[in-house]
Scaffold this motif. Structure first.
Motif, PDB file in Angstrom:
ATOM      1  N   GLY A 275       0.841  -1.189   0.000  1.00 45.20           N
ATOM      2  CA  GLY A 275       0.000   0.000   0.000  1.00 45.20           C
ATOM      3  C   GLY A 275       0.872   1.234   0.000  1.00 45.20           C
ATOM      4  O   GLY A 275       2.031   1.169   0.414  1.00 45.20           O
TER       5      GLY A 275
ATOM      6  N   ALA B 167      -0.390   4.528   4.347  1.00 41.19           N
ATOM      7  CA  ALA B 167      -1.623   3.728   4.253  1.00 41.19           C
ATOM      8  C   ALA B 167      -2.038   3.141   5.603  1.00 41.19           C
ATOM      9  O   ALA B 167      -3.197   2.794   5.802  1.00 41.19           O
ATOM     10  CB  ALA B 167      -1.445   2.609   3.230  1.00 41.19           C
TER      11      ALA B 167
ATOM     12  N   VAL C  66      -5.108   0.617   1.729  1.00 37.73           N
ATOM     13  CA  VAL C  66      -5.161   1.992   1.208  1.00 37.73           C
ATOM     14  C   VAL C  66      -5.978   2.827   2.190  1.00 37.73           C
ATOM     15  O   VAL C  66      -7.110   2.458   2.530  1.00 37.73           O
ATOM     16  CB  VAL C  66      -5.814   2.042  -0.194  1.00 37.73           C
TER      17      VAL C  66
ATOM     18  N   LEU D 187      -8.119  -2.730   0.637  1.00 37.78           N
ATOM     19  CA  LEU D 187      -8.774  -2.491  -0.653  1.00 37.78           C
ATOM     20  C   LEU D 187      -9.140  -3.818  -1.295  1.00 37.78           C
ATOM     21  O   LEU D 187     -10.255  -4.014  -1.778  1.00 37.78           O
ATOM     22  CB  LEU D 187      -7.839  -1.695  -1.572  1.00 37.78           C
TER      23      LEU D 187
ATOM     24  N   ARG E 123      -8.018  -1.765  -9.764  1.00 39.35           N
ATOM     25  CA  ARG E 123      -8.027  -0.826  -8.632  1.00 39.35           C
ATOM     26  C   ARG E 123      -6.635  -0.694  -8.030  1.00 39.35           C
ATOM     27  O   ARG E 123      -6.230   0.374  -7.573  1.00 39.35           O
ATOM     28  CB  ARG E 123      -9.004  -1.319  -7.550  1.00 39.35           C
TER      29      ARG E 123
ATOM     30  N   VAL F 111      -4.153   2.693  -7.766  1.00 38.90           N
ATOM     31  CA  VAL F 111      -3.506   3.180  -6.550  1.00 38.90           C
ATOM     32  C   VAL F 111      -2.026   3.440  -6.794  1.00 38.90           C
ATOM     33  O   VAL F 111      -1.461   4.414  -6.295  1.00 38.90           O
ATOM     34  CB  VAL F 111      -3.681   2.149  -5.409  1.00 38.90           C
ATOM     35  N   TYR F 112      -1.400   2.554  -7.581  1.00 41.93           N
ATOM     36  CA  TYR F 112       0.047   2.639  -7.763  1.00 41.93           C
ATOM     37  C   TYR F 112       0.460   3.463  -8.968  1.00 41.93           C
ATOM     38  O   TYR F 112       1.631   3.742  -9.155  1.00 41.93           O
ATOM     39  CB  TYR F 112       0.656   1.234  -7.863  1.00 41.93           C
TER      40      TYR F 112
END
Ligand SMILES: Nc1ncnc2c1ncn2[C@@H]1O[C@H](COP(=O)(O)OP(=O)(O)O)[C@@H](O)[C@H]1O
Ligand SMILES: [Mg+2]
Length: 251
Positions: free
Chosen positions: A37, A41, A220, A225, A238, A242-243
């Motif tokens: 994360g 996070a 996250v 997540l 997803r 995030v990354y």
């Protein structure tokens, strides 16, 4: 299979800020599970909750059938929960051999008699040599810690955690600060730890995460997540989102 470690609705607030929020995490016997994360996070905070550094404001933690939520960090350690830290916590002037012998003596309740000639304690020395051998540190057993390459120091931290004979090992960025050419070796040693030990590790390098984990939990903003096998996480849009822009080519 029944989980060795399980959280339900686990959370902690710092003031109005919920750093870890409604986390249901399970660790199976023999797990090699990654906790990933973005920075901030809540990964380290989650480990601090698991080990008893912080008391949760919400939820429960169980190790097998036993509830840990209200137990002290010491008690959890004695029940087989061990950890390493994001930062180096070694004594620089001690050798790896003496460091591990001290950890073994402490486990056996001999911590207060450290001034006795340690060499008399042959069993502890034999066990320390075996442990260092397992982590491929035996050739460096007598070299002061300060003179070891950083990757070897991080291996030694794992050896010290292993001296407590844990059932569960929580590793907070074991490869932090380790040069890239040493981090693979570090994770190979983690992969080869006894299969009855469940390992949860935090790691930023996605190549290492995908190479050495069998399950990945993505945290996250304090919440899980998603979770799954490396293949499942690798194709989860997803997680990509995030990354994105964080330089993680693998996800
Ligand atoms: N003792 C604390 N008091 C207040 N805020 C904290 C404390 N510990 C962590 N935090 C906050 O919780 C969030 C998660 O931190 P952390 O668990 O260290 O993230 P990670 O390890 O995923 O990078 C951060 O915003 C951090 O500032
Ligand atoms: Mg952290």
């Amino acid at each position: 299979m029944s989980a060795v470690l399980r959280t339900r609705g686990l959370g902690i607030s710092f003031g109005a800020f919920r750093a870890v929020d409604d986390v249901n995490l399970t660790l199976e016997p023999g797990a090699r599970q990654a906790l990933i994360g973005p920075n901030g996070a809540g990964k380290t905070t989650l480990i601090n909750l698991l080990t008893g550094v912080f008391k949760p404001t919400h939820g429960t933690i169980h190790m097998g059938e036993r509830e840990l939520t209200a137990l002290s960090a010491d008690k959890r350690a004695r029940m087989g929960l061990a950890r390493t830290f994001q930062i180096n916590t070694l004594f620089p002037s001690l050798t790896p051999l003496l460091s591990v012998v001290l950890a073994i003596s402490e486990r056996d309740g001999l911590g207060a008699v450290w001034w006795r000639p340690l060499k008399r304690n042959k069993a502890a020395f034999d066990e320390a040599h075996a442990l260092l051998g397992r982590l491929k540190l035996d050739a460096l057993a007598d070299v002061p810690v300060a003179e070891l390459a950083y990757g070897k120091q991080r291996l030694l931290e794992i050896a010290l955690a292993m001296a407590a004979r844990p059932r569960i090992l929580l590793l907070d960025e074991p490869a932090a600060g380790v040069p890239e050419d040493e981090s693979g070796e570090l994770f190979e040693a983690i992969a080869e730890l006894p299969q009855d030990i469940s390992v949860l590790f935090i790691e930023h390098d996605m190549n290492l995460v995908f190479r050495f984990s069998r399950r990945i939990s993505v945290l996250v903003a304090g919440r899980i997540l998603t979770e799954g096998s490396p293949a499942e996480i690798g194709r989860d849009p997803r997680v990509r989102e995030v990354y994105l822009g964080h330089g993680a080519a693998h996800v």
